[in-house]
Write an enzyme that holds these catalytic residues in place. Structure first.
Site, short mmCIF file in Angstrom:
data_model
loop_
_atom_site.label_atom_id
_atom_site.label_comp_id
_atom_site.label_asym_id
_atom_site.label_seq_id
_atom_site.Cartn_x
_atom_site.Cartn_y
_atom_site.Cartn_z
CE LYS A 9 -3.98 -2.05 2.48
NZ LYS A 9 -4.69 -2.03 3.81
NE ARG A 85 -6.43 -12.20 5.93
CZ ARG A 85 -7.19 -11.10 5.95
NH1 ARG A 85 -7.17 -10.23 4.93
NH2 ARG A 85 -7.93 -10.82 6.99
CB THR A 91 -6.65 -5.20 10.64
OG1 THR A 91 -7.19 -6.38 10.04
CG2 THR A 91 -7.06 -3.97 9.84
NE ARG A 102 -2.15 -5.43 7.43
CZ ARG A 102 -3.34 -5.96 7.18
NH1 ARG A 102 -3.84 -6.88 7.99
NH2 ARG A 102 -4.03 -5.58 6.12
CG ASN A 112 -3.25 -2.03 7.27
OD1 ASN A 112 -3.14 -1.74 6.09
ND2 ASN A 112 -4.30 -2.64 7.76
CG HIS A 115 -5.53 -6.18 0.35
ND1 HIS A 115 -6.70 -6.24 1.07
CD2 HIS A 115 -5.68 -7.06 -0.68
CE1 HIS A 115 -7.52 -7.11 0.50
NE2 HIS A 115 -6.92 -7.63 -0.58
#
Ligand code: CDP
Ligand code: MG
Length: 132
Positions: A9, A85, A91, A102, A112, A115
């Site tokens: 991101k 994940r 998150t 993260r 964060n 994705h």
């Protein structure tokens, strides 16, 4: 072999940590099968995050995700969806384990750093959005 969609991101591309992030996945034996720098339009970002329309953080999320280029990847491997994940972490970076992406790089619950698709249906849907 399973495929999943990852977005590195804007908070991460802005800080020049794309390489550091990709190495987390490669070290776990996952393969980068596609990768491209992209400018997310508001339309594309809204389609990607359509399940979040109407949530209190939605407008902030869309302006964040469209403010700088992002790096889209298709990552492949056994159990890739769950593995990625886990590598990404919670998150909220403050709740994420320190050895996750993260936990290492995330700035806030919105910013964060990464994705990843959360199930195979969404992986297929999201891969089509970013790599069609
Ligand atoms: O990305 P993940 O699947 O872990 O979380 P999500 O609950 O599906 O939310 C998608 C994205 O929206 C998050 O990664 C954050 O960037 C953002 N978000 C936010 O800004 N504020 C929240 N309270 C929840 C999510
Ligand atoms: Mg999600």
């Amino acid at each position: 072999m399973e495929k999943t969609l990852v977005l590195i991101k804007p908070d991460a591309t802005e800080r020049n940590i794309i390489g550091s992030i990709i190495s987390f996945y490669e070290k776990q034996g996952l393969k980068i099968s596609q990768m491209q720098m992209m400018e997310a339009s508001v339309e594309k970002a809204t389609l990607h995050y359509s399940e979040h329309i109407g949530r209190p953080y939605f407008d902030e999320l869309i302006s964040y995700i469209t403010r700088s280029p992002l790096c889209a990847l298709v990552i492949e491997g056994e159990d890739a969806i769950n593995k990625v994940r886990k590598i990404n972490g919670n998150t909220d970076p403050e709740k994420a384990d320190k050895n996750t992406i993260r936990g290492s790089f995330g700035l806030s619950k919105t910013e964060n750093s990464v994705h990843a698709s959360d199930c195979s249906e969404n992986a297929q849907r999201e891969i089509k959005i970013w790599f069609s």
